[in-house]
Structures are given as C-alpha cells and as structure tokens.
Motif scaffolding. Sequence first.
Motif, PDB file in Angstrom:
ATOM      1  N   ALA A  79      34.223  50.005  45.316  1.00 39.30           N
ATOM      2  CA  ALA A  79      33.637  48.798  45.898  1.00 39.30           C
ATOM      3  C   ALA A  79      34.636  48.156  46.850  1.00 39.30           C
ATOM      4  N   ALA A  80      35.896  48.179  46.451  1.00 38.90           N
ATOM      5  CA  ALA A  80      36.930  47.597  47.299  1.00 38.90           C
ATOM      6  C   ALA A  80      36.971  48.320  48.637  1.00 38.90           C
ATOM      7  N   LYS A 126      33.676  42.024  28.607  1.00 42.08           N
ATOM      8  CA  LYS A 126      34.747  42.632  29.395  1.00 42.08           C
ATOM      9  C   LYS A 126      34.183  43.720  30.297  1.00 42.08           C
ATOM     10  N   GLN A 127      33.311  44.558  29.702  1.00 48.19           N
ATOM     11  CA  GLN A 127      32.714  45.637  30.494  1.00 48.19           C
ATOM     12  C   GLN A 127      31.858  45.073  31.612  1.00 48.19           C
ATOM     13  N   GLN A 128      31.124  44.008  31.258  1.00 48.86           N
ATOM     14  CA  GLN A 128      30.240  43.388  32.237  1.00 48.86           C
ATOM     15  C   GLN A 128      31.050  42.858  33.430  1.00 48.86           C
ATOM     16  N   LEU A 129      32.162  42.196  33.128  1.00 48.27           N
ATOM     17  CA  LEU A 129      33.020  41.668  34.188  1.00 48.27           C
ATOM     18  C   LEU A 129      33.588  42.800  35.024  1.00 48.27           C
ATOM     19  N   GLU A 130      34.004  43.859  34.336  1.00 51.10           N
ATOM     20  CA  GLU A 130      34.633  44.965  35.056  1.00 51.10           C
ATOM     21  C   GLU A 130      33.632  45.713  35.924  1.00 51.10           C
ATOM     22  N   GLY A 131      32.352  45.601  35.560  1.00 48.94           N
ATOM     23  CA  GLY A 131      31.319  46.245  36.367  1.00 48.94           C
ATOM     24  C   GLY A 131      31.181  45.632  37.750  1.00 48.94           C
ATOM     25  N   ALA A 132      31.767  44.450  37.920  1.00 47.05           N
ATOM     26  CA  ALA A 132      31.594  43.739  39.188  1.00 47.05           C
ATOM     27  C   ALA A 132      32.195  44.505  40.354  1.00 47.05           C
ATOM     28  N   ALA A 133      33.305  45.188  40.124  1.00 46.45           N
ATOM     29  CA  ALA A 133      33.939  45.890  41.240  1.00 46.45           C
ATOM     30  C   ALA A 133      34.903  46.928  40.723  1.00 46.45           C
ATOM     31  N   ASP A 134      35.065  47.984  41.476  1.00 41.91           N
ATOM     32  CA  ASP A 134      36.112  48.961  41.213  1.00 41.91           C
ATOM     33  C   ASP A 134      36.728  49.322  42.555  1.00 41.91           C
ATOM     34  N   GLN A 135      37.605  50.329  42.524  1.00 38.57           N
ATOM     35  CA  GLN A 135      38.290  50.684  43.762  1.00 38.57           C
ATOM     36  C   GLN A 135      37.307  51.101  44.851  1.00 38.57           C
TER      37      GLN A 135
END
Lengths: 196, 323
Positions: free
Chosen positions: B54-55, B43-52
Amino acid sequence: MEPVSVINGAAWDQQTFKVLYDEYFVLVSRYCYSFTGDYEAARDIAAELFANLWRQRAGIRVNTSMKNYLLVAARRSCKKHTDKLQRTFTISDDHLDQALSTHTPDAALAGKESREKLHQLLSLLDPVKKEIIDLKLLGLTNKEIAHILHITPKKVEYQLNTAIRLLQEEIKTRRLTVHDCEAGLIIGTLVLMLPA
Amino acid sequence: MNEKILFRYIYELSNAAEREMVTAWLQQSERNRDILVALVKRKQQLEGAADQQAADTHWERVQAAMNEEVPAVKNIRPWWLYSAAAALVTVSMGIGWLWQHQHTPAAQPVKLSTTGKNKQVITLPDGTRVWLQYNSSLEYDARAFNNSNRQVILNGAAFFNVNGSPDKPFRVSTHQTTVTVLGTSFSIHAREHEMQEIAVASGKINVQAAQLNINLLPMQRIKYDPVTHALLSDSTSLDRITAVRDNLLVFENDDLPSIARKLSQWYNRDVIIHGTPHRVSFTGSVQDNGIQPVLEGLSFLAGVEYKITADTIILSLKRNHKK
C-alpha cells in the motif's frame, strides 16, 4: 524522554523524504484507521499528510521525534476528517462492517460473532482508553503514547490497566451464548499455540 | 492482569515466566480469553490498514505532489532586474572565457555524500550512473571530468554503471586501490580500515593497488586487505554484486557482531548486542525498505530480537531459541 534532535524539513530532498515515507507510511495509515474505521480513507489521509508535509517542508522544524511529529499530525487531520464526516452523515455500524468485508476478504470470512464481540468489547471503553489501546497495539511504547496525548507515561499505564480491569468486570455482566464460548475457545487456543 | 505483561504477550515478547502468567490468566476464565481475542483481532484490523505494498502504491500520489511543485519565487522583481542580471552574466561569461584561455583551468571539486539516512543515485556528466550506499561519498573534479579525465574518488560503497567511451578510461580511486574501466558495471565496498571488496557485474575492470595489478571479469570478486595486502579472489552471484543498485542489503555467513557492524554502517546508529552472542550464521538478502522492516525481516530469518531507539539498535537472540 526521547533525545531531542532537531529535524529541519527545509533540508529534505526527494531521497531523504522517500526514506522517511517508507519508514512511517504504514504506521501512519494504521493509526488513521484507528480514527476512520475505513481502510481507504485512512490511507488517503496518510498519503495526503505526506504530500502536505513535502509541500510545506520549508517551514517544518521537528524538535521532538519524527514519529511523534507524524502521529500528532495524523491525529489532527483525522479529527478534522471525522468532524467533517459527522457533519454530513453518520456511519452506521452496518456500513462499517461492509467497508471491512470489501477490503479484507479474510475479515469477512471470520465469523460474524467474533467481529461483533470485538466491537462490543472494546466499544465498552471510553474513547481515551480505546485510543491508548490502539496505539499500544500499533507497537508504540507508553512513553511514545504519553508524548502524543500530552499525558504522563504513568497515566498511560494506569489507563491500560484500568481498561483491562473494566473489560474483565464488564463482561462478567454480559450474557454469553454457547456460540460465543465456542468461538472464543477456538480462537483462544489458537492464540495460545502461537508463541510455542 | 498487568498491561505490560499482556501486551508483551500479544507481541510475542514474553519470557517464560510471563507466558506462564498469561496462560494462567487465560485459563482463569472465558472472559479473559475474550479480552485477548478482542485485542489480537483489533491489532490485525489496524494492521490491515496498510502494508508495504500500500505504501508503494500511495507513494506515486505523494510523488505526483512532489513533481507538481514549482520552485517558489519568493518575491517578484521588476523585469529590468532580470535583464540586468542576464547582461551581467553575459559579461562575466565573456571574462571567464578570456580567463580560461589565458590560464590553466581551475578545479571545480564536486563532492556528493550520503548519510545513514539516505542513499543516492547520481548521474555523472558523462552519463555514468552511480548508486551510492549509506554513509558514502563520491568526489570528482567537474572540469577535468568533462575534458578527458574521468576520475572519481570513492569512500564507502557504491555500484557503478559506466558509460562506454573507448578513448576515455573511467577511474575510481579509493584509499588504497584504483579501478580502471572503459564501460562496465561493478560494485566497490571501500571503507577506511576495512577489507575492500570489488566485484564485476559486466565487462572487464582493472584493479591496481600497492602490490596488486589484476583484471577482473564478470562475477569475479576480490577481497583486498589494504594493510596486509592479502588478496582473496572468488566468484559470486550477480544479485550480490548489484545489491546496492537493487536496494538490497546482503549478508553472507555473518554472525551477530558482523550483522551488527553492517547495520550500524548502513543506518549510522550504534548497534548494541545484548547477552552472549551464540553462534549464528546468516546468509541472505533483505529488501531495504527502511530500518524497521529490515530488522523485522532479520528477526524472522536469523532469529534475532531487536529494539530500536532514536540512535541505537539493540540486538539479542530470541529467548525462545535458548535452550
């Protein structure tokens, strides 16, 4: 099923599109990462997806939900992307680890054994179960997952339950080193303390 | 282990009974703990893909794609069609000029409105900028506006930054009040059947209503009840006044029903409160990055649990907070 509302892409202006983008970019990127295993590539695909969405908006009519539409589109472009990648070269596990550590220093700090365990554990599963687990971890409901994968919500539930059972059984046969146990215990207790 | 219970646990949504079940399951064996760790790590790994963040950085790229776009010409017409059209326009402009000089000018009503999904920044013909909040509308007569009468009609909430022009006062009319200014910035919340709120960020404004004629200075704010004509004036902070412009959603001593009302206004969705609304009072502001992050922030700050469906938001107090 979700209520059907027709979203007409031709009616978007820059403002509404930004709202749409803000609501879904993060989710789409994370979902793309589930396929690519590379943060940079995942964000690239997501950004490109939104750019294309804008370019082609005149012809877009969404009659499911925007979330479903975007994730299905992301899935398609990721499949295309990974196909292309596989034709040129295959990613070794080593490569993947490198990509991970350069982008998230935290991940690099986390012990190598836990990362290995993670890879071994979830990679024991077939791709369908892996994808369903990823979608579930991204916070989607079974219904939403079912909609994306064109299966029934019951099937999603079954796959998840089977996945958990398989993991439980598979690891039974795995030899555990003392090291493994220690790391597991520490992280396990940490996780246990979280909701308190 | 049932997947629902396990994933609810990972999302920290479990109730006490479910938590107990998971705890028991985890204590059963080392491998069960491994499964949970693997899932949480993934889950953490997936969430590391992008945050606000990065958006925001990638938005520039998408925006570049939006700007490069040339308005599509569907089919190319022969050149003489264009010149014919141009000639026609010239002729009709001439006629229009004649017409204008014989009759009083016809009104050119302009109406700009936002829905629960979008906000708008409008630049009026005189250079005045208006930040229109969700579910609001702004109307004006373009012809009269250009001549001398800078008048707009507002329904909803907006922040105004009025371009100074000493001989042309700028007037905002709402259902009950009229605000007259020369060159200032101020915010108005004026929805039908609700308390109106007017506050000044800079300059001086004049507010008039049925039994009211008051001048406001910077940081001053009035709350006016259009039905009872009750007036409440106080001072407030600058960031609260400019919240609409700065894309912030502001709460001030709001309890759960009041938070729900604000959310339903902003996002045009029904907000349902589950369970008995305990006394919560919440003051603070949330950057408006879309409904999901806002609710995420709220749930963290105010201890509210939420669920979003296509047209409703369900709010409830966190179970952990119940005694």
